[in-house]
Design an enzyme around this catalytic site. Sequence first.
Site, mmCIF file in Angstrom:
data_model
loop_
_atom_site.group_PDB
_atom_site.id
_atom_site.type_symbol
_atom_site.label_atom_id
_atom_site.label_comp_id
_atom_site.label_asym_id
_atom_site.label_seq_id
_atom_site.Cartn_x
_atom_site.Cartn_y
_atom_site.Cartn_z
ATOM 1 C CB ALA A 58 11.394 31.930 -2.651
ATOM 2 C CB THR A 59 6.655 31.146 0.128
ATOM 3 O OG1 THR A 59 6.373 32.291 -0.678
ATOM 4 C CG2 THR A 59 5.794 31.204 1.388
ATOM 5 C CG ASN A 85 9.053 41.594 -4.102
ATOM 6 O OD1 ASN A 85 9.618 42.030 -3.109
ATOM 7 N ND2 ASN A 85 7.733 41.534 -4.192
ATOM 8 C CD GLN A 105 11.724 38.865 -8.085
ATOM 9 O OE1 GLN A 105 12.137 38.994 -9.227
ATOM 10 N NE2 GLN A 105 10.471 38.512 -7.832
ATOM 11 C CG HIS A 109 7.860 30.820 -10.220
ATOM 12 N ND1 HIS A 109 7.165 31.979 -10.457
ATOM 13 C CD2 HIS A 109 7.956 30.703 -8.885
ATOM 14 C CE1 HIS A 109 6.840 32.544 -9.294
ATOM 15 N NE2 HIS A 109 7.319 31.784 -8.333
ATOM 16 C CB THR A 168 8.160 11.935 -2.615
ATOM 17 O OG1 THR A 168 7.773 10.845 -1.771
ATOM 18 C CG2 THR A 168 8.775 11.399 -3.903
ATOM 19 C CB CYS A 213 -7.561 45.851 -4.029
ATOM 20 S SG CYS A 213 -7.757 46.995 -5.398
#
EC number: 2.8.1.7
Length: 453
Positions: free
Chosen positions: A123-124, A203, A231, A253, A291, A377
């Site tokens: 998705a990125t 998300n 999502q 995934h 490919t 963080c």
Amino acid sequence: MASKVISSTIRRTLTKPHGVVFRRHNLSTAAAAAATDYEDESIMMKGVRISGRPLYLDMQATTPIDPRVFDAMNDSGINEYGNPHSRTHLYGWEAENAVEVARIQVAKLIGASPKEIIFMSGATEANNTAVKGVMHFYKDTKKHVITTQTEHKCVLDSCRHLQQEGFEVTYLPVKTDGLVDLEMLREAIRPDTGLVSIMAVNNEIGVVQPMEEIGQICKEHNVPFHTDAAQAIGKIPVDVKKWNIGLMSMSAHKIYGPKGVGALFVRRRPRIRLEPLMNGGGQERGLRSGTAATQQILGFGAACDLAMKEMEYDEKWIKGLQERLLNGIREKLDGVVVNGSMESRYSGNLNLSFAYVEGESLLMGLKEVAVSSGSACTSASLEPSYVLRALGVDEDMAHTSIRFGIGRFTTKEEIDKAVELTVKQVVKLREMSPLYEMVKEGIDIKNIQWSQH
């Protein structure tokens, strides 16, 4: 079947040479943990000792591969190892056919034509291709993009990249429930607006945007509508025609498929034009050279096929577990706030803030439950989630958020154990909190004038 081999293997108790004993676990993320005594077993990793393998409740980060998806990928890896772009022999034809079958399966899940599915690495990449590709193609006449402040970081960073190139971006605020103000969207559209990009299911907080209404506004103004649906697909019903989607980003995934593969839906009629991010052999209709990853793509297709068949059952199961988790925590704790709308929400995402508890301490204390925090963080300081801050959540509450991700393989026993461990840790931290002690005594801490030294 390969899944039987895997299941039997991972259910054994594994002992490492150095004497660290690993507790047995199964594909449903350690359901047996609820009835297991942790004290005699431990895992040391990243300098942290964990009393056994933790419960997995981080389904928005990733999902375990469904054994049926693994079987499909394994069979393909053995028998269909040709290059799908080799057009001169049987091996290439077999691999090409496997890819095209997967393309049909992905398309069916979202109500699209197989010709509108472009396979990518995830998705990125799809988000980057959609946002940058459309604006680069129409750069002579379109200079403006609209998105929201709560988008995934790859969409926000793509927009910032466009700003550096001279494009203008409007970052719409959201309401306190995380939903877009439709009138504000309508007013933000300009004659030179080239794209509206709004995530379908967030998300971090799981809210579902009013996709049909957004799509209708974009249609009225003849502006392409892109959505990050990583999502959403396989979890809620998605129809690209009903939503008037021009481009849609997807990932395998997140729906019990393999990592490293996703897709971009690109509408054909009326046609959406975009520039590719990379050049090469011109595969995937010239939009994504390279490919094709046959086995991953086949796994993506199998995951989509399963999602179509089991979405309704999964939703009922997950909804019941979400209610069990929320009610179990609220019965034993006060000061628990749900972040985001409860009415327009994907059930598998439950983002909670716990008053008078420091989120990072809570997260570290929940080592036996794999969850995520809304805080992140940085190298300099602990910053609250930008998504929660966009909702108007107070900084102290934004710091205390925990995201529980529930999925297809989550069990009731895991939820009960998660409730027990969460309540125990929150109570422990509140006992050490002077602020909570003051609140119990009836003191309004918001009106206290704190002295500075």
